[in-house]
Design a protein around this motif. Structure first.
Motif, PDB file in Angstrom:
ATOM      1  N   GLU A 286       0.815  -1.218   0.000  1.00 39.84           N
ATOM      2  CA  GLU A 286       0.000   0.000   0.000  1.00 39.84           C
ATOM      3  C   GLU A 286       0.845   1.262   0.000  1.00 39.84           C
ATOM      4  N   GLN A 287       1.915   1.272   0.804  1.00 39.44           N
ATOM      5  CA  GLN A 287       2.739   2.468   0.877  1.00 39.44           C
ATOM      6  C   GLN A 287       3.365   2.788  -0.480  1.00 39.44           C
ATOM      7  N   VAL A 288       3.794   1.744  -1.190  1.00 36.26           N
ATOM      8  CA  VAL A 288       4.379   1.946  -2.518  1.00 36.26           C
ATOM      9  C   VAL A 288       3.344   2.538  -3.471  1.00 36.26           C
ATOM     10  N   LEU A 289       2.128   2.007  -3.406  1.00 34.86           N
ATOM     11  CA  LEU A 289       1.076   2.497  -4.297  1.00 34.86           C
ATOM     12  C   LEU A 289       0.706   3.940  -3.977  1.00 34.86           C
ATOM     13  N   ARG A 290       0.637   4.277  -2.696  1.00 32.32           N
ATOM     14  CA  ARG A 290       0.293   5.653  -2.317  1.00 32.32           C
ATOM     15  C   ARG A 290       1.411   6.620  -2.724  1.00 32.32           C
TER      16      ARG A 290
ATOM     17  N   ALA B 296       1.056   9.738  -5.199  1.00 29.81           N
ATOM     18  CA  ALA B 296       1.426  11.103  -4.801  1.00 29.81           C
ATOM     19  C   ALA B 296       2.384  11.747  -5.798  1.00 29.81           C
ATOM     20  N   ASN B 297       3.139  10.922  -6.513  1.00 28.51           N
ATOM     21  CA  ASN B 297       4.127  11.457  -7.466  1.00 28.51           C
ATOM     22  C   ASN B 297       3.560  11.709  -8.859  1.00 28.51           C
ATOM     23  N   ILE B 298       2.280  11.421  -9.036  1.00 29.28           N
ATOM     24  CA  ILE B 298       1.663  11.693 -10.337  1.00 29.28           C
ATOM     25  C   ILE B 298       1.565  13.205 -10.541  1.00 29.28           C
ATOM     26  N   GLU B 299       2.093  13.683 -11.627  1.00 25.61           N
ATOM     27  CA  GLU B 299       2.072  15.116 -11.888  1.00 25.61           C
ATOM     28  C   GLU B 299       0.668  15.553 -12.332  1.00 25.61           C
ATOM     29  N   PRO B 300       0.135  16.569 -11.660  1.00 19.18           N
ATOM     30  CA  PRO B 300      -1.194  17.051 -12.058  1.00 19.18           C
ATOM     31  C   PRO B 300      -1.167  17.704 -13.436  1.00 19.18           C
ATOM     32  N   LYS B 301      -2.265  17.603 -14.132  1.00 20.54           N
ATOM     33  CA  LYS B 301      -2.373  18.173 -15.470  1.00 20.54           C
ATOM     34  C   LYS B 301      -3.410  19.292 -15.484  1.00 20.54           C
ATOM     35  N   HIS B 302      -3.257  20.181 -16.454  1.00 22.38           N
ATOM     36  CA  HIS B 302      -4.215  21.267 -16.675  1.00 22.38           C
ATOM     37  C   HIS B 302      -4.416  22.110 -15.410  1.00 22.38           C
TER      38      HIS B 302
ATOM     39  N   LEU C 239      -5.942  -2.574  -4.762  1.00 20.29           N
ATOM     40  CA  LEU C 239      -4.792  -3.300  -5.302  1.00 20.29           C
ATOM     41  C   LEU C 239      -3.622  -3.369  -4.326  1.00 20.29           C
ATOM     42  N   THR C 240      -3.913  -3.405  -3.027  1.00 22.36           N
ATOM     43  CA  THR C 240      -2.842  -3.478  -2.034  1.00 22.36           C
ATOM     44  C   THR C 240      -3.089  -4.644  -1.095  1.00 22.36           C
ATOM     45  N   HIS C 241      -2.033  -4.992  -0.355  1.00 24.71           N
ATOM     46  CA  HIS C 241      -2.137  -6.066   0.619  1.00 24.71           C
ATOM     47  C   HIS C 241      -3.065  -5.647   1.744  1.00 24.71           C
ATOM     48  N   ASN C 242      -3.827  -6.599   2.259  1.00 22.80           N
ATOM     49  CA  ASN C 242      -4.638  -6.337   3.440  1.00 22.80           C
ATOM     50  C   ASN C 242      -3.726  -6.286   4.653  1.00 22.80           C
TER      51      ASN C 242
END
Length: 363
Positions: free
Chosen positions: A42-46, A50-56, A256-259
């Motif tokens: 989960e931490q990797v996915l979050r 968080a690193n996704i660059e916002p658009k527009h 899509l993360t471990h429980n």
């Protein structure tokens, strides 16, 4: 092409279709299972999210600024007795809170976060009644008579009595009202029928104005015709912000993360950090007892009250009950009976997760 050729072509197409279906059905079924999917931490996915660059960004900022030009209109609509309902794609939490902090400064405002898993609506009604009472005292126009607050504390009144107080003819001036701001009125903590009925009754009170947002496509199905047009009396505004649901999404486990306890600890940490220092200290007392006595059923209420009273964390049992109600509403604390039949308080986390939570709120 004559009719015979057309019929033959259609027959050939139909035959080939059913032959293909038969061949597909005769193949071996896959032995793979959903549980074998290699899901990530989960931490990797979050962190990746968080690193996704916002658009527009510029276009979105201009869009939100265009809504701010309508703040005066929204206030006028509220003063006319309507409720504001914002709908459209994107989180509207920041927009509503900015509206409240800039345009509703002359009124008392209470915020309800519907994206939380559980909400104490009785406490909301008590808070609204107390805010209204304070406004009545300031304006010194109260005609409450026998309905004085000191006859019976507001927190001991029933929901029906509190709603009657909020709807009472205390003032001739309709400008005296308390504004209720509901982020995600269609959220999981408010979605049941009984809660929506109470919210509608509160919204219909003469001294209450409601501003709310919805995000679920089927949200209007929560209300009947009377609730929409008479009680909530919605004035609909299409306000898409295209903002990510960062805060709202914190309270839902990622698919899509471990429980595990990571999400529970993170959610509990966010809730506790939003509470008062005394409330956090009360929670730490209970956590320390549970870590020191892992084999016990929990901590008796009287023992918790004694320790908190000696540590000047609470002044009365009413104060402690208020903290515990907050904890229980967010499922941070639960109750169960020990072998002696005494109700005990406990935190539904493993010792490892509880230690991590205490470390996070102590930083």
């Amino acid at each position: 092409m004559d009719s015979n050729d057309v019929e033959e072509e259609e027959f050939g197409f139909s035959r080939n279709y059913f032959l293909a279906k038969e061949l597909c059905g005769s193949g071996k079924k896959s032995m793979r299972k959903l549980s074998e999917i290699n899901i990530t931490d989960e931490q990797v996915l979050r962190e990746a999210y968080a690193n996704i660059e916002p658009k527009h960004e510029k276009e979105i900022k201009d869009l939100v600024n265009s809504y701010k030009k309508s703040y005066s209109e929204w206030v006028f609509v509220l003063r006319c007795g309507f409720g504001l309902l914002m709908y459209g794609f994107g989180s509207k939490k920041a927009l509503l809170e900015d509206f409240a902090s800039t345009a509703l400064t002359d009124y008392s405002v209470i915020v309800i976060n519907g994206y939380l898993q559980s909400i104490n609506l009785k406490q909301v009604a008590v808070t609204l009644a107390e805010l209204l009472w304070d406004q009545l005292k300031l304006q010194r126009k109260s005609t409450l008579g026998n309905h004085a607050k000191d006859q019976q504390p507001l927190h001991t009144r029933s929901m029906d009595d509190l709603i009657s107080f909020l709807d009472g003819p205390h003032l001739e001036d309709d400008e005296c009202f308390v504004c209720v701001l509901v982020n995600n009125i269609d959220g999981p903590g408010l979605r049941d029928s009984e809660t929506q009925q109470y919210l509608a009754r509160i919204a219909a009170c003469s001294h209450i104005r409601m501003v709310a947002s919805i995000d679920h496509v089927n949200a209007p199905l929560l209300w009947d015709k009377k609730m929409v047009h008479t009680q909530f009396n919605w004035y609909w505004y299409h306000t898409p912000t295209y903002a990510p649901y960062k805060v709202e999404g914190m309270f839902f486990p990622l698919i899509l993360t471990h429980n595990g306890n990571t999400q529970t600890v993170k959610t509990a940490s966010i809730v506790l950090q939003s509470l008062t220092p005394n409330a956090q200290s009360v929670f730490k007392v209970l956590a320390d007892h549970q870590l020191a006595h892992p084999d016990e059923e929990g901590m008796p209420f009287n023992n918790l009250y004694t320790i908190c009273r000696e540590g000047f964390l609470v002044s009365s049992q009413i104060t402690l009950n208020a903290h515990l109600t907050e904890f229980k509403d967010h499922e941070l604390v639960k109750t169960r009976r020990n072998s002696d039949g005494e109700d005990c308080l406990y935190i539904p986390l493993t010792s490892e997760a509880l230690k991590k939570l205490v470390q996070e709120i102590s930083q």
